[in-house]
Design a protein around this motif. Structure first.
Motif, PDB file in Angstrom:
ATOM      1  N   GLY A 202       5.407   7.211  -1.067  1.00 14.96           N
ATOM      2  CA  GLY A 202       6.174   6.018  -1.397  1.00 14.96           C
ATOM      3  C   GLY A 202       5.260   4.977  -2.010  1.00 14.96           C
ATOM      4  N   TYR A 203       5.487   4.652  -3.280  1.00 13.19           N
ATOM      5  CA  TYR A 203       4.629   3.698  -3.976  1.00 13.19           C
ATOM      6  C   TYR A 203       5.184   2.280  -3.861  1.00 13.19           C
ATOM      7  CZ  TYR A 203       2.652   7.832  -6.355  1.00 13.19           C
ATOM      8  OH  TYR A 203       2.058   9.029  -6.645  1.00 13.19           O
ATOM      9  N   PRO A 204       4.319   1.272  -3.857  1.00 11.69           N
ATOM     10  CA  PRO A 204       4.805  -0.103  -3.959  1.00 11.69           C
ATOM     11  C   PRO A 204       5.625  -0.267  -5.240  1.00 11.69           C
ATOM     12  CG  PRO A 204       2.468  -0.062  -3.383  1.00 11.69           C
ATOM     13  CD  PRO A 204       2.847   1.347  -3.732  1.00 11.69           C
ATOM     14  N   GLY A 205       6.759  -0.915  -5.137  1.00 11.81           N
ATOM     15  CA  GLY A 205       7.620  -1.074  -6.305  1.00 11.81           C
ATOM     16  C   GLY A 205       8.859  -0.210  -6.267  1.00 11.81           C
ATOM     17  N   GLY A 206       8.934   0.737  -5.295  1.00 12.20           N
ATOM     18  CA  GLY A 206      10.176   1.464  -5.098  1.00 12.20           C
ATOM     19  C   GLY A 206      10.315   2.776  -5.829  1.00 12.20           C
ATOM     20  N   ILE A 207       9.234   3.312  -6.405  1.00 12.60           N
ATOM     21  CA  ILE A 207       9.260   4.652  -6.985  1.00 12.60           C
ATOM     22  C   ILE A 207       8.583   5.595  -5.993  1.00 12.60           C
ATOM     23  CG2 ILE A 207       8.425   6.095  -8.883  1.00 12.60           C
ATOM     24  CD1 ILE A 207       8.707   3.661 -10.696  1.00 12.60           C
ATOM     25  N   ASN A 208       9.175   6.782  -5.791  1.00 13.87           N
ATOM     26  CA  ASN A 208       8.697   7.707  -4.766  1.00 13.87           C
ATOM     27  C   ASN A 208       8.648   9.125  -5.321  1.00 13.87           C
ATOM     28  OD1 ASN A 208       9.293   5.614  -2.453  1.00 13.87           O
ATOM     29  ND2 ASN A 208      11.231   5.871  -3.534  1.00 13.87           N
ATOM     30  N   ILE A 209       7.780   9.947  -4.727  1.00 11.50           N
ATOM     31  CA  ILE A 209       7.734  11.364  -5.089  1.00 11.50           C
ATOM     32  C   ILE A 209       7.599  12.200  -3.823  1.00 11.50           C
ATOM     33  CG2 ILE A 209       6.619  10.862  -7.305  1.00 11.50           C
ATOM     34  CD1 ILE A 209       4.038  12.130  -6.114  1.00 11.50           C
ATOM     35  N   ALA A 210       7.921  13.485  -3.951  1.00  8.56           N
ATOM     36  CA  ALA A 210       7.613  14.472  -2.916  1.00  8.56           C
ATOM     37  C   ALA A 210       6.858  15.606  -3.593  1.00  8.56           C
ATOM     38  CB  ALA A 210       8.882  14.978  -2.250  1.00  8.56           C
ATOM     39  N   TYR A 211       5.648  15.871  -3.107  1.00  6.52           N
ATOM     40  CA  TYR A 211       4.778  16.900  -3.685  1.00  6.52           C
ATOM     41  C   TYR A 211       4.874  18.159  -2.838  1.00  6.52           C
ATOM     42  CZ  TYR A 211       0.641  18.865  -5.980  1.00  6.52           C
ATOM     43  OH  TYR A 211      -0.215  19.657  -6.702  1.00  6.52           O
TER      44      TYR A 211
ATOM     45  N   SER B 223      -7.072   6.511  -3.686  1.00  8.70           N
ATOM     46  CA  SER B 223      -7.985   5.637  -4.428  1.00  8.70           C
ATOM     47  C   SER B 223      -7.270   4.365  -4.848  1.00  8.70           C
ATOM     48  CB  SER B 223      -8.525   6.364  -5.665  1.00  8.70           C
ATOM     49  OG  SER B 223      -7.467   6.737  -6.524  1.00  8.70           O
ATOM     50  N   GLY B 224      -8.070   3.358  -5.173  1.00  7.58           N
ATOM     51  CA  GLY B 224      -7.540   2.096  -5.649  1.00  7.58           C
ATOM     52  C   GLY B 224      -7.041   1.208  -4.527  1.00  7.58           C
ATOM     53  N   LYS B 225      -6.693  -0.007  -4.892  1.00  6.93           N
ATOM     54  CA  LYS B 225      -6.224  -0.984  -3.912  1.00  6.93           C
ATOM     55  C   LYS B 225      -4.948  -0.524  -3.215  1.00  6.93           C
ATOM     56  CE  LYS B 225      -4.996  -5.875  -3.502  1.00  6.93           C
ATOM     57  NZ  LYS B 225      -4.810  -7.162  -4.238  1.00  6.93           N
ATOM     58  N   SER B 226      -4.088   0.169  -3.964  1.00  6.36           N
ATOM     59  CA  SER B 226      -2.825   0.644  -3.394  1.00  6.36           C
ATOM     60  C   SER B 226      -2.955   2.009  -2.732  1.00  6.36           C
ATOM     61  CB  SER B 226      -1.749   0.708  -4.484  1.00  6.36           C
ATOM     62  OG  SER B 226      -1.488  -0.562  -5.015  1.00  6.36           O
ATOM     63  N   ARG B 227      -4.159   2.624  -2.805  1.00  4.98           N
ATOM     64  CA  ARG B 227      -4.442   3.908  -2.163  1.00  4.98           C
ATOM     65  C   ARG B 227      -3.453   4.986  -2.624  1.00  4.98           C
ATOM     66  NH1 ARG B 227      -7.802   4.175   1.935  1.00  4.98           N
ATOM     67  NH2 ARG B 227      -6.592   5.711   3.123  1.00  4.98           N
TER      68      ARG B 227
ATOM     69  N   GLU C 282       0.836  -1.193   0.000  1.00  2.00           N
ATOM     70  CA  GLU C 282       0.000   0.000   0.000  1.00  2.00           C
ATOM     71  C   GLU C 282       0.875   1.250   0.000  1.00  2.00           C
ATOM     72  OE1 GLU C 282      -2.853   1.798   3.348  1.00  2.00           O
ATOM     73  OE2 GLU C 282      -3.656  -0.049   2.460  1.00  2.00           O
ATOM     74  N   THR C 283       0.440   2.253  -0.751  1.00  2.00           N
ATOM     75  CA  THR C 283       1.173   3.518  -0.818  1.00  2.00           C
ATOM     76  C   THR C 283       1.315   4.128   0.574  1.00  2.00           C
ATOM     77  OG1 THR C 283       0.326   3.921  -3.041  1.00  2.00           O
ATOM     78  CG2 THR C 283       1.178   5.823  -1.841  1.00  2.00           C
ATOM     79  N   ARG C 284       2.485   4.708   0.828  1.00  2.00           N
ATOM     80  CA  ARG C 284       2.728   5.320   2.134  1.00  2.00           C
ATOM     81  C   ARG C 284       2.877   6.833   1.971  1.00  2.00           C
ATOM     82  NH1 ARG C 284       5.791   2.418   7.067  1.00  2.00           N
ATOM     83  NH2 ARG C 284       4.964   3.805   8.674  1.00  2.00           N
ATOM     84  N   ILE C 285       2.231   7.588   2.865  1.00  2.00           N
ATOM     85  CA  ILE C 285       2.244   9.046   2.809  1.00  2.00           C
ATOM     86  C   ILE C 285       3.040   9.583   3.995  1.00  2.00           C
ATOM     87  CG2 ILE C 285       0.852  11.150   2.750  1.00  2.00           C
ATOM     88  CD1 ILE C 285       0.356   9.397   0.353  1.00  2.00           C
ATOM     89  N   TYR C 286       3.885  10.588   3.725  1.00  2.00           N
ATOM     90  CA  TYR C 286       4.671  11.227   4.787  1.00  2.00           C
ATOM     91  C   TYR C 286       4.591  12.734   4.596  1.00  2.00           C
ATOM     92  CZ  TYR C 286       8.649  12.324   7.830  1.00  2.00           C
ATOM     93  OH  TYR C 286       9.450  12.819   8.832  1.00  2.00           O
ATOM     94  N   ARG C 287       3.843  13.422   5.458  1.00  2.00           N
ATOM     95  CA  ARG C 287       3.657  14.875   5.352  1.00  2.00           C
ATOM     96  C   ARG C 287       4.574  15.559   6.356  1.00  2.00           C
ATOM     97  NH1 ARG C 287      -2.568  16.586   4.781  1.00  2.00           N
ATOM     98  NH2 ARG C 287      -1.441  18.518   4.339  1.00  2.00           N
ATOM     99  N   ASN C 288       5.579  16.283   5.829  1.00  2.00           N
ATOM    100  CA  ASN C 288       6.531  16.920   6.728  1.00  2.00           C
ATOM    101  C   ASN C 288       7.481  17.814   5.945  1.00  2.00           C
ATOM    102  OD1 ASN C 288       7.910  17.325   9.297  1.00  2.00           O
ATOM    103  ND2 ASN C 288       7.053  15.337   9.872  1.00  2.00           N
ATOM    104  N   PHE C 289       8.534  18.271   6.613  1.00  2.00           N
ATOM    105  CA  PHE C 289       9.581  19.065   5.985  1.00  2.00           C
ATOM    106  C   PHE C 289      10.491  18.112   5.209  1.00  2.00           C
ATOM    107  CE2 PHE C 289       9.369  23.224   8.257  1.00  2.00           C
ATOM    108  CZ  PHE C 289       8.348  22.914   9.154  1.00  2.00           C
ATOM    109  N   ILE C 290      10.463  18.179   3.878  1.00  2.00           N
ATOM    110  CA  ILE C 290      11.294  17.311   3.045  1.00  2.00           C
ATOM    111  C   ILE C 290      12.249  18.186   2.242  1.00  2.00           C
ATOM    112  CG2 ILE C 290      11.337  15.622   1.167  1.00  2.00           C
ATOM    113  CD1 ILE C 290       8.630  14.621   2.095  1.00  2.00           C
TER     114      ILE C 290
END
Length: 602
Positions: free
Chosen positions: A397-406, A489-493, A378-386
């Motif tokens: 953090g997406y399943p599969g090892g690709i990540n973004i910071a918005y 949304s979705g199974k991986s949220r 499941e996708t993991r969300i981290y809201r903070n100072f990045i």
């Protein structure tokens, strides 16, 4: 006999001086014979037609005249010179890299090396094995190393004569074949295009396990030839390591200061030694954070002393360095309980501190020692100072090892990276501990500033700011940005981000594709705008020192990231402020417009 040729006498009496930056042991050591019958075990550091410089297993250096060596040793040196000759026009290398073969394991000691684009590299392959080995560097691309190796195997009986190096279009550079307990040196200029270049031993049967990756990157690791020596014992302060028998020594696989080099959890010590390259002259600030004691030395002078038994504590020190290589040493001991070591440095005139350790930031006094957020199904969300994404960052953090910071301040994807997601230890007890960088690698920085703007023509500068409302209870300003949150949304949220630009409603949906480190790894970003269209509205897709059109609607950015754009507006590539900018005019059809942006690694 001149003093410099008293090698065997000096070795036997252990009076060799330790070479600056030398490894504590030479994996290519062999037995040498003096013409008077004395013998010594050592490895070649350098040689010419008149003399040979040797390094003993304890790291001490000395020279001996060729005429004082036995015939077998003279022939060995002549062959070594053939395998290690520097091209006449090469000049001095910008960086020296040593790779060692692990005896009996058919592996290189360094699975990853990093070089700067276009720099001159001297690569020394030290063969510690009882078998022959070589090292061939291939072009970028999955499986190209194995293709080159398979072509080498077809050489058959000619293989040894050709050093098992085939004529293949994917081959870039290669050493000659290194005999057992010998070495081979390769001089080459690193490719200008950033990315991952495989290297492999092409001898028959070796390629499946004897492989590595050369990363060409502008974010190069300044550490080189980093080794560790481990100790077992109980101390209250840093001991005299010369009086203690070590339990092991080797190159550091990660190339950074790393406590995992010790197999112990309590009552152990580590001494790291290597070189650090100062890119320019000036005042450098080094930071240590440790639990328990640590000490940092540059050119054998103490810069930071953090000795004693204590919890996680940080301390910094300043040192003036000339441009070039300097010896660096970090001493550390752990008594009991938690253990931590962070090493960082700050370049002259810079406010940014860069980690030199695997640990990417000091945890602070009351924080846990390492809180890497693991992403499962499941996708993991981290809201903070990045770091790189601002104080209102939303890490994904997406399943599969690709990540973004918005970046919720500017409605943009600020960072994309592969591998580990993020370490939460800096903010474990609050949000006021500074900015946390991503924990992975292959970081792509997004376009700075706001994504959309109204400009009179593609020649006009991009607005620096747009007014926005941070308070969700207030209505948006007429022409400002207003962040409205995200939905899972979705199974991986997976999150979809929503915001307004004036009266336009915008949906920003990023979707990962493929697994990290695969050739399919990419991020597909679909942006949908609805509402009354604005005249002269543009989307700024990319900024870079170089942006090159490689095929229709696909661009190579800074030789590192590829971007494909699909929209009803034709992309515009322009020069602005010394950089390249990629703009997309927004064309509305029935009060709607869509942009699909696919970003991948090269």
């Amino acid at each position: 006999m001149r003093v410099k040729y008293l090698l065997f006498f000096i070795l036997m009496n252990t009076t060799f001086s330790e070479e600056k930056g030398a490894s504590p042991a030479d994996p290519g050591a062999r037995t040498w014979s003096h013409i008077d019958g004395r013998k010594i075990k050592a490895g070649i550091v350098d040689a010419n037609s008149l003399e040979v410089t040797l390094r003993a297993p304890n790291g001490r250096i000395g020279s001996i005249s060729m005429k004082d060596l036995g015939k077998e040793d003279q022939n060995y040196v002549k062959k070594w010179l053939q395998n290690n000759a520097k091209p006449k026009s090469f000049g001095d290398p910008d960086r020296i890299i040593e790779i060692t073969t692990l005896k009996g394991e058919m592996k290189y000691n360094k699975p990853v090396i990093t070089v700067y684009p276009g720099k001159k590299i001297k690569l020394i392959l030290r063969n510690n094995d009882d078998m022959h080995h070589n090292l061939a560097i291939t072009k970028r691309g999955k499986g190209k190393d194995l293709k080159v190796a398979q072509e080498a195997w077809k050489l058959g009986a000619e293989g040894f004569a050709k050093h098992w190096i085939p004529d293949h279009p994917d081959l870039l550079f290669s050493t000659k074949m290194a005999d057992p307990h010998s070495s081979a040196t390769l001089y080459f200029t690193a490719p200008k295009k950033t990315g991952k270049y495989p290297y492999v031993c092409t001898l028959p049967g070796h390629a499946q396990v004897m492989r590595g990756t050369m990363i060409v990157s502008k974010e190069i690791n300044p550490l080189s030839e980093l080794t560790f020596t481990s100790f077992k014992g109980s101390w209250k302060k840093i001991p005299d390591w010369n009086k203690i028998e070590p339990t092991g020594t080797d190159h550091v696989p990660s190339g950074k200061f790393d406590l995992s080099c010790s197999k112990e959890k309590d009552n152990f010590g580590l001494v790291f030694r290597g070189n650090i390259e100062a890119p320019k002259s000036g005042d450098y600030i080094f930071t240590l954070s440790s639990d328990d004691g640590s000490r940092l030395l540059i050119d054998r002078k103490v810069v930071v002393d953090l000795d004693g038994i204590h919890g996680v504590t940080s301390k910094s020190g300043k040192v003036k360095l000339e441009k070039g290589l300097h010896h660096i040493e970090v001493q550390y001991f752990e008594a009991s309980g938690g253990e931590e070591l962070y090493v960082g440095w700050r370049l002259p005139g810079s406010k940014k501190e860069t980690a030199l350790s695997v640990n990417k930031g000091p945890s602070g006094g009351n924080s846990p020692s390492g809180q890497l957020l693991i992403v499962d199904d499941e996708t993991r969300i981290y809201r903070n100072f990045i770091e790189g994404a601002g104080p209102r960052a939303i890490g994904v953090g997406y399943p599969g090892g690709i990540n973004i910071a918005y970046d919720a301040n500017n409605m943009r994807i600020a960072l994309i990276w592969q591998g580990d997601f993020i370490d939460a230890k800096r903010h474990w007890n609050g949000r006021g501990q500074g900015f946390q960088p991503p924990s992975g690698q292959a970081i792509i920085s997004g376009t700075p500033g706001v994504p959309f703007a109204v400009i009179n023509s593609p020649k006009d500068p991009w607005p620096k700011t747009y007014l926005r409302k941070d308070n969700a209870q207030l209505p948006p300003l007429k022409d400002g940005y207003f962040f409205k949150g995200y939905q899972l949304s979705g199974k991986s949220r997976m999150p979809t981000f929503n915001y307004n630009f004036g009266q336009l409603k915008i949906i920003d949906k990023p979707t990962p594709k493929g697994e990290a480190d695969s050739s399919e790894a990419s991020l597909i970003r679909t942006i949908t705008l609805t509402g009354e269209g604005k005249d002269n509205l543009y989307f700024r897709a990319a900024i870079g020192e170089s942006i090159e059109l490689v095929e229709e609607n696909t661009f190579l950015i800074n030789d590192f990231a590829a971007m494909n754009l699909k929209s009803d507006g034709k992309p515009v590539l322009r020069d602005m402020g010394g950089n390249k900018e990629l703009l997309v005019p927004i064309k509305f059809i029935n009060k709607s417009a869509t942009i699909t942006q696919t970003i991948s690694w090269q």
